[in-house]
Enzyme design. Structure first.
Site, PDB file in Angstrom:
ATOM      1  N   HIS A 122       0.877  -1.176   0.000  1.00  0.00           N
ATOM      2  CA  HIS A 122       0.000   0.000   0.000  1.00  0.00           C
ATOM      3  C   HIS A 122       0.916   1.228   0.000  1.00  0.00           C
ATOM      4  O   HIS A 122       2.042   1.161   0.517  1.00  0.00           O
ATOM      5  CB  HIS A 122      -0.826  -0.057   1.297  1.00  0.00           C
ATOM      6  N   ASP A 199       3.138  -4.487   8.093  1.00  0.00           N
ATOM      7  CA  ASP A 199       1.916  -3.697   7.964  1.00  0.00           C
ATOM      8  C   ASP A 199       0.756  -4.684   8.035  1.00  0.00           C
ATOM      9  O   ASP A 199       0.497  -5.426   7.091  1.00  0.00           O
ATOM     10  CB  ASP A 199       1.961  -2.957   6.613  1.00  0.00           C
ATOM     11  N   GLN A 202      -4.452  -5.236   6.844  1.00  0.00           N
ATOM     12  CA  GLN A 202      -5.460  -6.121   6.242  1.00  0.00           C
ATOM     13  C   GLN A 202      -5.420  -7.527   6.826  1.00  0.00           C
ATOM     14  O   GLN A 202      -6.101  -8.416   6.321  1.00  0.00           O
ATOM     15  CB  GLN A 202      -5.261  -6.190   4.719  1.00  0.00           C
ATOM     16  N   LYS A 225     -10.315  -0.569  10.581  1.00  0.00           N
ATOM     17  CA  LYS A 225     -10.435  -1.745   9.705  1.00  0.00           C
ATOM     18  C   LYS A 225     -10.721  -3.013  10.499  1.00  0.00           C
ATOM     19  O   LYS A 225     -10.842  -4.095   9.940  1.00  0.00           O
ATOM     20  CB  LYS A 225      -9.144  -1.925   8.899  1.00  0.00           C
ATOM     21  N   CYS A 363      -4.834   2.425  -3.574  1.00  0.00           N
ATOM     22  CA  CYS A 363      -3.589   2.977  -2.999  1.00  0.00           C
ATOM     23  C   CYS A 363      -2.435   1.997  -3.178  1.00  0.00           C
ATOM     24  O   CYS A 363      -1.605   1.823  -2.271  1.00  0.00           O
ATOM     25  CB  CYS A 363      -3.738   3.326  -1.522  1.00  0.00           C
TER      26      CYS A 363
END
Ligand code: PMP
Length: 405
Positions: A122, A199, A202, A225, A363
């Site tokens: 991202h 990261d 997700q 999220k 993104c």
């Protein structure tokens, strides 16, 4: 087994109509809806306790501080961090990554050093490192991916050099849904003493995360999220790193003593939490994580796997529909294009049928460049979605196709 209908009652935003159709919300990769317990918590905090943390001696401030610090412990257990001091509240994944890019970068990156990222990041895990590389005259290197959207790990041995000072990669790709083998990659990086930032924006909402088992040095995610409020995120960092790193921002709460000659910093975790924290959101995030725990992370991921299988099979039947991101190991996100139809058109027409998907680059422009496309349509499903909603998407896509024929 998951009682989805009962779960849906916990999420008031799911119960609405868009253009006269019951909402089908498949834009969970962008942000998830909030269960009533999170909404109620925010209303309760703002309408009663509302007071600044760590500062006042009065009852309300003490109460808010207790709840804020309790939320930190909830996060600690949720990701199995060894210590609560390793949990830093930030504004979100972006804030967490920028904290490390800036702080770690300041202390450990010099001219000629290399920062390793991947081809499926991202923008939040690309641009902060580029800014750092520009500042320090360092170089960015990229682990490539294949046509299925999987990282090509054979190249790791060549890409990791004595100049590599940090590796930053996502746990799960937001654009393609690929689950990256982060544990294996971290092990390889650590063999070369390269710290790793993951990261997890997700991953946190789909699978059980155990930062000690992963052995990552840093892990970042966003509250919004994972069914929590906006404006809050988490940076997990191993204590040994957080102790060594300089503070990211200066301000109130992150100091122990201040004079014009010398300032000393607060102990962890406050050293990295300058300014008035978004404590209502942190407490709301704690409630969201408790809510997920009460349902069961394994139960959620099992159910989401059935959604992925069902949707993949169903949508494969649509002539001219092409999937992007076809790794065997992926979350319940489908990225696709309909032949000859721009993703924005697909998204706009589906919206008119009450179906919310995301269309565009997500993104992750380098991913789109790799495939030579402008963007994709992304349907990201979570545990409050149903097979009936997937049927609605399927029928919607058939209509989109007919309109363009
Ligand atoms: N990384 C990934 C993989 C993401 O999906 C996102 C959000 N789309 C981010 C980082 C940034 O998250 P936020 O905007 O909440 O900081």
């Amino acid at each position: 087994m998951l009682n989805v209908q009962k779960i849906r009652e916990d999420f008031p935003a799911l119960n609405q109509e868009i253009y006269g159709y019951p909402l089908v919300y498949f834009d969970n990769g962008a942000t998830t809806h909030k269960p009533q317990i999170v909404i109620d918590t925010l209303i309760h905090l703002y309408s009663t306790v509302n007071s600044s943390v760590h500062r006042g001696m009065h009852q309300l401030s003490i109460q808010m501080t207790e709840e804020y610090e309790n939320a930190r412990s909830v996060v600690q257990y949720f990701i199995n961090a060894a210590k609560r001091e390793e949990i830093i509240f930030t504004g979100g994944t972006t804030g967490s990554i920028n904290t490390i890019a800036s702080s770690f970068g300041e202390a450990y990156i010099s001219e000629g050093d290399e920062i390793l990222i991947t081809a499926i990041e991202h923008h939040s895990n690309i641009v902060p490192w580029q800014l750092l590389a520009e500042r320090k005259k360092a170089t960015i290197k990229v682990i490539p991916m294949n046509d299925r959207g999987e990282l090509i790990l054979d190249e790791l041995d060549v890409l990791m050099t004595p100049q590599t000072k940090i590796l930053a990669l996502n746990h799960v790709s937001n654009a393609l849904g690929t689950i990256n083998p982060v544990k294996e990659i971290i092990e390889k990086a650590h063999e070369r003493n390269i710290p790793v930032l993951v990261d997890g924006a997700q991953a946190i909402q789909h699978d059980k995360i155990d930062v000690q088992d992963l052995d990552c040095d840093f892990y970042a995610f966003s509250g919004h999220k994972v069914y929590g409020p906006n404006g809050i995120g988490v940076l997990y960092g191993k204590e040994e790193w957080l102790e060594k790193l300089p503070p990211y921002q200066g301000g109130g709460d992150m100091v122990s003593s201040v004079s014009f000659d010398k300032t000393t910093y607060a102990e962890l975790p406050l050293k990295f939490e300058a300014g008035t924290a978004n404590y209502p959101a942190a407490i709301g995030l704690g409630k969201a994580l408790d809510y997920i725990t009460s349902i069961g992370k394994e139960t959620i991921s099992e159910y989401e796997k059935t959604l992925l299988e069902y949707a993949t099979e169903k949508m494969s039947k649509i002539d001219g529909l092409k999937f992007y991101g076809t790794s065997k190991n992926k979350i319940s996100t489908l990225s696709f294009l309909m032949e000859g139809i721009h993703p924005s058109d697909t998204g706009l027409i589906l919206d008119k049928m009450g179906i919310a998907v995301r269309s565009g680059t997500h993104c992750a422009q380098p991913v789109m460049t790799y495939f030579g496309i402008d963007g994709t349509v992304r349907a990201s499903m979570v545990f409050y979605n149903t097979k009936e909603e997937i049927d609605r998407l399927y029928e919607g896509l058939i209509k989109v196709k007919q309109m363009f024929q």
